[in-house]
Design a protein around this motif. Structure first.
Motif, short mmCIF file in Angstrom:
data_model
loop_
_atom_site.label_atom_id
_atom_site.label_comp_id
_atom_site.label_asym_id
_atom_site.label_seq_id
_atom_site.Cartn_x
_atom_site.Cartn_y
_atom_site.Cartn_z
N ASP A 16 14.48 12.59 36.99
CA ASP A 16 14.69 11.54 35.99
C ASP A 16 13.60 11.59 34.92
O ASP A 16 13.87 11.47 33.73
CB ASP A 16 14.66 10.15 36.62
N THR A 17 12.37 11.79 35.36
CA THR A 17 11.23 11.84 34.44
C THR A 17 11.34 13.03 33.49
O THR A 17 11.14 12.90 32.29
CB THR A 17 9.92 11.90 35.23
N ARG A 19 14.09 14.60 32.59
CA ARG A 19 15.19 14.33 31.66
C ARG A 19 14.76 13.35 30.56
O ARG A 19 15.12 13.51 29.40
CB ARG A 19 16.42 13.80 32.40
N TYR A 20 13.99 12.34 30.94
CA TYR A 20 13.52 11.36 29.96
C TYR A 20 12.61 12.02 28.92
O TYR A 20 12.75 11.79 27.71
CB TYR A 20 12.81 10.20 30.65
N ALA A 23 14.62 14.05 26.57
CA ALA A 23 15.33 13.19 25.62
C ALA A 23 14.38 12.72 24.51
O ALA A 23 14.77 12.67 23.34
CB ALA A 23 15.95 12.00 26.34
#
Length: 64
Positions: A16-17, A19-20, A23
């Motif tokens: 998740d980190t 991907r963030y 982004a």
């Protein structure tokens, strides 16, 4: 040149980190990060704090 910073905090996995951060780097405007704190509290979930910033010729931040 003015540096405008912001701290973002969230919970998530390592994936998740990543991907963030990807982004953030893909945003149409220039935003950078200079500090990331990653603390696993309940595997695989971590508490993540990221310090991000922009550079500008304007003293005001986001029209403030």
């Amino acid at each position: 040149i003015y540096k405008h910073g912001l701290v973002i905090a969230f919970s998530g996995t390592f994936a998740d980190t990543v991907r963030y951060l990807e982004a953030l780097e893909d945003l149409p405007w220039a935003i950078a990060w200079d500090n990331l704190d990653y603390q696993v509290k309940n595997y695989p979930i971590a508490e993540v704090t990221i310090r991000v910033f922009t550079l500008s010729f304007d003293k005001g931040w986001l029209g403030v």
